[in-house]
Design an enzyme around this catalytic site. Structure first.
Site, short mmCIF file in Angstrom:
data_model
loop_
_atom_site.label_atom_id
_atom_site.label_comp_id
_atom_site.label_asym_id
_atom_site.label_seq_id
_atom_site.Cartn_x
_atom_site.Cartn_y
_atom_site.Cartn_z
N TYR A 19 42.30 15.06 -34.47
CA TYR A 19 43.55 15.36 -33.79
C TYR A 19 43.73 16.87 -33.99
O TYR A 19 43.74 17.17 -35.35
CB TYR A 19 44.68 14.41 -34.17
CG TYR A 19 44.98 13.56 -33.06
CD1 TYR A 19 45.42 14.32 -31.79
CD2 TYR A 19 45.11 12.24 -32.85
CE1 TYR A 19 46.09 13.76 -30.74
CE2 TYR A 19 45.53 11.77 -31.72
CZ TYR A 19 45.84 12.31 -30.63
OH TYR A 19 46.34 11.56 -29.47
N GLU B 63 46.19 19.21 -32.28
CA GLU B 63 47.42 19.43 -31.42
C GLU B 63 47.81 21.10 -31.86
O GLU B 63 48.07 21.15 -33.05
CB GLU B 63 48.69 18.57 -31.20
CG GLU B 63 48.44 17.38 -30.58
CD GLU B 63 49.77 16.41 -30.16
OE1 GLU B 63 50.74 16.64 -30.83
OE2 GLU B 63 49.50 15.50 -29.67
N ASP C 241 41.95 30.28 -8.42
CA ASP C 241 41.19 29.11 -8.76
C ASP C 241 39.71 29.35 -8.53
O ASP C 241 39.30 29.06 -7.35
CB ASP C 241 41.91 27.95 -7.71
CG ASP C 241 41.15 26.48 -8.47
OD1 ASP C 241 39.97 26.50 -9.00
OD2 ASP C 241 41.85 25.51 -8.23
N THR D 171 36.93 24.81 -13.52
CA THR D 171 36.23 23.72 -14.16
C THR D 171 35.21 24.29 -14.91
O THR D 171 34.53 25.42 -14.57
CB THR D 171 35.99 22.78 -13.11
OG1 THR D 171 35.47 23.19 -12.11
CG2 THR D 171 37.22 22.00 -12.94
N LYS E 54 30.86 22.52 -12.94
CA LYS E 54 30.38 22.82 -11.67
C LYS E 54 29.32 23.92 -11.71
O LYS E 54 28.40 23.62 -12.58
CB LYS E 54 31.54 23.27 -10.62
CG LYS E 54 32.61 22.08 -10.50
CD LYS E 54 33.34 22.52 -9.37
CE LYS E 54 34.45 21.45 -9.10
NZ LYS E 54 36.06 21.52 -9.68
N ARG F 190 32.39 18.32 -18.50
CA ARG F 190 33.66 18.23 -17.65
C ARG F 190 34.66 18.49 -18.26
O ARG F 190 35.27 18.06 -19.25
CB ARG F 190 33.56 16.57 -17.27
CG ARG F 190 34.52 16.16 -16.17
CD ARG F 190 33.98 14.90 -15.58
NE ARG F 190 32.90 15.11 -14.86
CZ ARG F 190 32.53 15.60 -13.72
NH1 ARG F 190 33.78 15.74 -12.99
NH2 ARG F 190 31.26 15.86 -13.25
#
Ligand code: DSN
Length: 432
Positions: A59, A61, A208, A240, A243, A249
């Site tokens: 973890y 954060e 984008d 992303t 691609k 991913r």
């Protein structure tokens, strides 16, 4: 045929044979059929291995040096490595590698720059835009007031981003943000005229780049962070990583320094919780791969293959939206080829023939988004396997034959066998 060669560890086979057999089945599908979905690719073995590591156990954060949990000394270095490589790749002052997806990256930018109810202009979904660009069924369309622009009418030199309409819309709507970028638009979008339009109305610009991030990294598409003369272009760029960029991913954001704190805070704690550090490690691997000269060569071939496939398809009687492509994707209008053939039916029969693509609305499509009159193809994955011009010609012929003979089940079976023969010579990199 050997099954799932390096794909499944002995532990997964032993512990969960049911799941292992599903992973093997998918591995065989990917290896024995043609992957022509424009938003897909084959990540390298190194990307996949980095993603399957002990980093999943942690973890973390917060951000490097500012975590809410102990034990993050190593994780900080992993994330910083990804950040530094991404900044280098885009010449960016700031990078955030934590978005779990492109949609999350866009959400963080909206939360950082807008208040609910603010006006945004973006490309309409039916003209090539994305769900997160204001679709009424998406959070973006529910939280903000989106107005849509599109492409110029069909015809010679048509179906290109309509800059005049965008300028008029911006004057009329006075948006706080202009969103650029698309999922089904085959042409290059230059940032310079968009920046001028935005400056005239005092809007910020989000580009984008989900589809074209790899092309940008490989020097085949202009970097939207900057105008041609090096001045500031888009304020923020989201994308992303899976691609054209060929990573795991996930999503990422790059921006100029003045927006860095706002963007970081909007993503965490504003929108996401703990980052997925094993995926961030895999992003770091992909960014390193993208910094190599061979990646530019790969992206050049992606575009050349897309143009070759476009040529092959038009020689078989298909109309290409906008007449062709500058990028990795092409949009085929099926109406001239066969007015009775919908995108849905075409996608389904191509699937049976082992040719994987997706149906897509085309500009001025008379059919619904679920049925459509178009197909979208992309060459990132087939180019990763090493395919080139002669294979693009062969694929164009296989697509045309499948759609012509779609009622002949045995012909479709024969095509599927030909596809398996073709793909056997071009295995995905992780399978070599
Ligand atoms: N960006 C979409 C695609 O192009 O397939 C998925 O959200």
């Amino acid at each position: 045929m050997s099954v799932g060669r390096r794909e499944i560890s002995d532990e997964v086979r032993r512990e969960d044979p049911e799941l292992a057999s599903l992973i093997e089945a998918e591995e065989i599908r990917q290896r024995t059929t043609l992957q022509l979905i424009a938003s897909e690719n084959f990540a390298s073995r190194a990307v996949m291995d980095a993603s399957g590591t002990v980093l999943t156990n942690k973890y973390s954060e917060g951000y490097p040096g500012k975590r809410y949990y102990g034990g993050n000394g190593v994780i900080d270095q992993v994330e910083q490595l990804a950040i530094d490589r991404l900044k280098l790749l885009f010449g960016a002052e700031h990078a955030n590698v934590q978005p779990h997806s492109g949609a999350n990256a866009n959400a963080a930018v909206y939360f950082a720059l807008l208040n609910p109810g603010d006006t945004v202009v973006a490309m309409r979904l039916d003209q090539g835009g994305h769900l997160t660009h204001g679709s009424p069924v998406n959070f973006s369309g529910k939280l903000y007031r989106f107005a849509g622009y599109g492409v110029t009418p069909r015809g010679d030199g048509g179906e290109r981003l309509d800059l005049d309409a965008l300028a008029r819309l911006a004057q009329q709507e006075r948006p706080k943000l202009i969103v650029v970028g698309a999922t089904a638009y085959p042409r290059t979008i230059e940032i310079d005229p968009i920046r001028s339009i935005a400056d005239e109305v005092g809007a910020l610009v989000l580009f984008d780049a989900a589809h074209v991030a790899g092309l940008i990294a490989g020097g085949q598409y202009p970097n939207p962070l900057f105008m041609r003369d090096g001045r500031r272009g888009a304020d923020v760029v989201t994308f992303t990583t899976h691609k054209t960029l060929r990573g795991p991913r996930g999503g990422a954001i790059v921006c100029h320094e003045d927006l860095a704190a706002k963007i970081d805070k909007a993503l965490f704690p504003g929108f996401q919780g703990g980052p997925i550090e094993n995926t961030i490690a895999a992003k770091a691997v992909a960014f390193r791969e993208a910094l190599q000269p061979s990646f530019a060569e790969y992206q050049r071939n992606v575009v050349l293959n897309a143009q070759r496939l476009a040529g092959a398809l038009s020689s078989h009687g298909f109309r290409l939206v906008s007449g062709g492509t500058d990028t990795h994707l092409l949009l085929v209008d099926l109406q001239g080829f066969d007015p009775d053939l919908s995108g849905k039916e075409a996608q389904e029969v191509l699937d049976r023939a082992g040719i994987t693509c997706n149906r897509n609305q085309i500009p001025e499509d008379p059919r619904s988004p679920f049925v459509t009159s178009g197909l979208r193809f992309g060459t990132p994955a087939v180019t990763t396997t090493g395919m080139g011009p002669s294979e693009m010609d062969a694929i164009g012929e296989l697509i045309a034959r499948t759609l012509l003979k779609r009622s002949d089940a045995s012909e479709v079976e024969r095509i599927r066998a030909q596809v398996a023969e073709l793909t056997a010579s071009f295995p995905p990199p992780a399978d070599r």
